[in-house]
Motif scaffolding. Structure first.
Motif, short mmCIF file in Angstrom:
data_model
loop_
_atom_site.label_atom_id
_atom_site.label_comp_id
_atom_site.label_asym_id
_atom_site.label_seq_id
_atom_site.Cartn_x
_atom_site.Cartn_y
_atom_site.Cartn_z
N GLY A 7 -30.05 5.25 -6.30
CA GLY A 7 -31.28 4.47 -6.32
C GLY A 7 -32.45 5.12 -7.02
O GLY A 7 -33.52 4.52 -7.10
N GLY A 8 -32.29 6.32 -7.54
CA GLY A 8 -33.39 6.92 -8.28
C GLY A 8 -33.60 6.19 -9.60
O GLY A 8 -32.91 5.23 -9.93
N GLY A 9 -34.57 6.64 -10.36
CA GLY A 9 -34.83 6.02 -11.65
C GLY A 9 -36.23 6.29 -12.14
O GLY A 9 -36.92 7.17 -11.62
N SER A 10 -36.63 5.53 -13.14
CA SER A 10 -37.96 5.67 -13.72
C SER A 10 -38.75 4.41 -13.45
O SER A 10 -38.22 3.30 -13.55
N VAL A 11 -40.03 4.59 -13.16
CA VAL A 11 -40.88 3.45 -12.83
C VAL A 11 -42.31 3.80 -13.22
O VAL A 11 -42.68 4.99 -13.29
N GLN A 12 -43.10 2.78 -13.46
CA GLN A 12 -44.52 3.01 -13.74
C GLN A 12 -45.29 3.16 -12.43
O GLN A 12 -44.86 2.69 -11.37
N ALA A 13 -46.44 3.80 -12.52
CA ALA A 13 -47.29 3.98 -11.35
C ALA A 13 -47.58 2.64 -10.70
O ALA A 13 -47.84 1.64 -11.38
N GLY A 14 -47.49 2.64 -9.37
CA GLY A 14 -47.68 1.41 -8.63
C GLY A 14 -46.39 0.70 -8.30
O GLY A 14 -46.39 -0.25 -7.50
N GLY A 15 -45.31 1.13 -8.93
CA GLY A 15 -44.02 0.48 -8.72
C GLY A 15 -43.31 0.96 -7.47
O GLY A 15 -43.83 1.78 -6.71
N SER A 16 -42.09 0.44 -7.27
CA SER A 16 -41.31 0.75 -6.08
C SER A 16 -39.88 1.11 -6.45
O SER A 16 -39.36 0.66 -7.46
N LEU A 17 -39.27 1.92 -5.61
CA LEU A 17 -37.86 2.25 -5.71
C LEU A 17 -37.30 2.39 -4.30
O LEU A 17 -38.05 2.67 -3.35
N ARG A 18 -36.01 2.22 -4.20
CA ARG A 18 -35.35 2.37 -2.90
C ARG A 18 -34.14 3.28 -3.05
O ARG A 18 -33.25 3.02 -3.88
N HIS A 19 -34.13 4.34 -2.25
CA HIS A 19 -33.00 5.25 -2.23
C HIS A 19 -32.03 4.85 -1.13
O HIS A 19 -32.43 4.41 -0.05
N THR A 20 -30.75 5.06 -1.41
CA THR A 20 -29.71 4.88 -0.41
C THR A 20 -28.93 6.18 -0.28
O THR A 20 -28.65 6.84 -1.30
N CYS A 21 -28.60 6.56 0.95
CA CYS A 21 -27.77 7.74 1.20
C CYS A 21 -26.57 7.31 2.03
O CYS A 21 -26.74 6.86 3.16
N ALA A 22 -25.40 7.42 1.44
CA ALA A 22 -24.17 7.09 2.15
C ALA A 22 -23.56 8.37 2.71
O ALA A 22 -23.34 9.33 1.97
N ILE A 23 -23.28 8.38 4.01
CA ILE A 23 -22.76 9.57 4.69
C ILE A 23 -21.28 9.36 4.95
O ILE A 23 -20.90 8.39 5.61
N SER A 24 -20.47 10.28 4.45
CA SER A 24 -19.03 10.05 4.44
C SER A 24 -18.35 10.30 5.77
O SER A 24 -17.27 9.76 6.03
N ALA A 92 -39.99 13.71 -8.80
CA ALA A 92 -39.22 14.80 -8.19
C ALA A 92 -37.76 14.38 -8.10
O ALA A 92 -37.41 13.22 -8.33
N VAL A 93 -36.93 15.35 -7.74
CA VAL A 93 -35.56 15.04 -7.32
C VAL A 93 -35.60 14.82 -5.81
O VAL A 93 -36.14 15.65 -5.08
N TYR A 94 -35.04 13.72 -5.36
CA TYR A 94 -35.07 13.35 -3.95
C TYR A 94 -33.69 13.60 -3.34
O TYR A 94 -32.66 13.21 -3.91
N TYR A 95 -33.70 14.22 -2.14
CA TYR A 95 -32.47 14.61 -1.47
C TYR A 95 -32.40 13.98 -0.08
O TYR A 95 -33.37 14.00 0.68
N CYS A 96 -31.23 13.52 0.23
CA CYS A 96 -30.90 13.09 1.59
C CYS A 96 -30.38 14.31 2.34
O CYS A 96 -29.72 15.17 1.75
N ALA A 97 -30.66 14.40 3.64
CA ALA A 97 -30.25 15.58 4.38
C ALA A 97 -30.01 15.26 5.84
O ALA A 97 -30.55 14.28 6.38
N ALA A 98 -29.22 16.12 6.49
CA ALA A 98 -28.95 15.98 7.91
C ALA A 98 -28.84 17.37 8.53
O ALA A 98 -28.42 18.32 7.88
N GLY A 99 -29.23 17.45 9.80
CA GLY A 99 -29.14 18.73 10.50
C GLY A 99 -29.27 18.52 11.99
O GLY A 99 -29.69 17.45 12.43
N SER A 100 -28.95 19.56 12.74
CA SER A 100 -28.95 19.43 14.19
C SER A 100 -30.22 19.98 14.84
O SER A 100 -30.38 19.87 16.06
N SER A 101 -31.11 20.57 14.07
CA SER A 101 -32.34 21.12 14.63
C SER A 101 -33.42 20.06 14.76
O SER A 101 -33.67 19.30 13.81
#
Length: 126
Positions: A7-24, A92-101
């Motif tokens: 879901g990343g990409g390029s957009v102009q200021a004011g625009g929108s994007l949606r990231h999806t993170c699939a967890i296996s 930026a580069v956007y990362y999905c993450a998970a943890g137990s803390s």
């Protein structure tokens, strides 16, 4: 365990994007792990963007509060990040993450992450 963002990409200021993170792996889910989104801009340290705990508990870093929304689809074991009113400083580069803390959620700390996605680039032009 694989966390795969899209879901990343390029957009102009004011625009929108949606990231999806699939967890296996079903063992990594909202029931057992805290989840979040992080980002890393060029030349900067990785920083927390949004955290998620349980079904509907969320936290946001100050720069994105009111513009970004973290959500999940428990049936698909997927995590989302809706980004609105994007600005060049969100590049930026956007990362999905998970943890137990709990600090992954409470303070959205990268140091508390156990599983990282590979990241997707977001570029916002002015």
């Amino acid at each position: 365990v694989r966390l795969v963002e899209s879901g990343g990409g390029s957009v102009q200021a004011g625009g929108s994007l949606r990231h999806t993170c699939a967890i296996s792996d079903a063992r990594v889910s909202y029931l057992t792990y805290y989840m979040g989104w992080f980002r890393q801009a060029p030349g900067k340290s990785r920083e927390g963007v949004a955290g998620s705990a349980g079904i509907d508990n969320t936290r946001y870093s100050d720069p994105v509060k009111g513009r970004f929304t973290i959500s999940k689809d428990t049936s698909k074991n997927a995590l989302y990040l809706q980004m609105n009113s994007l600005q060049p400083e969100d590049t930026a580069v956007y990362y999905c993450a998970a943890g137990s803390s709990p600090d992954l959620y409470e303070r959205i700390l990268p140091s508390e992450v156990r599983y990282w996605g590979r990241g997707t680039q977001v570029t916002v032009s002015s």
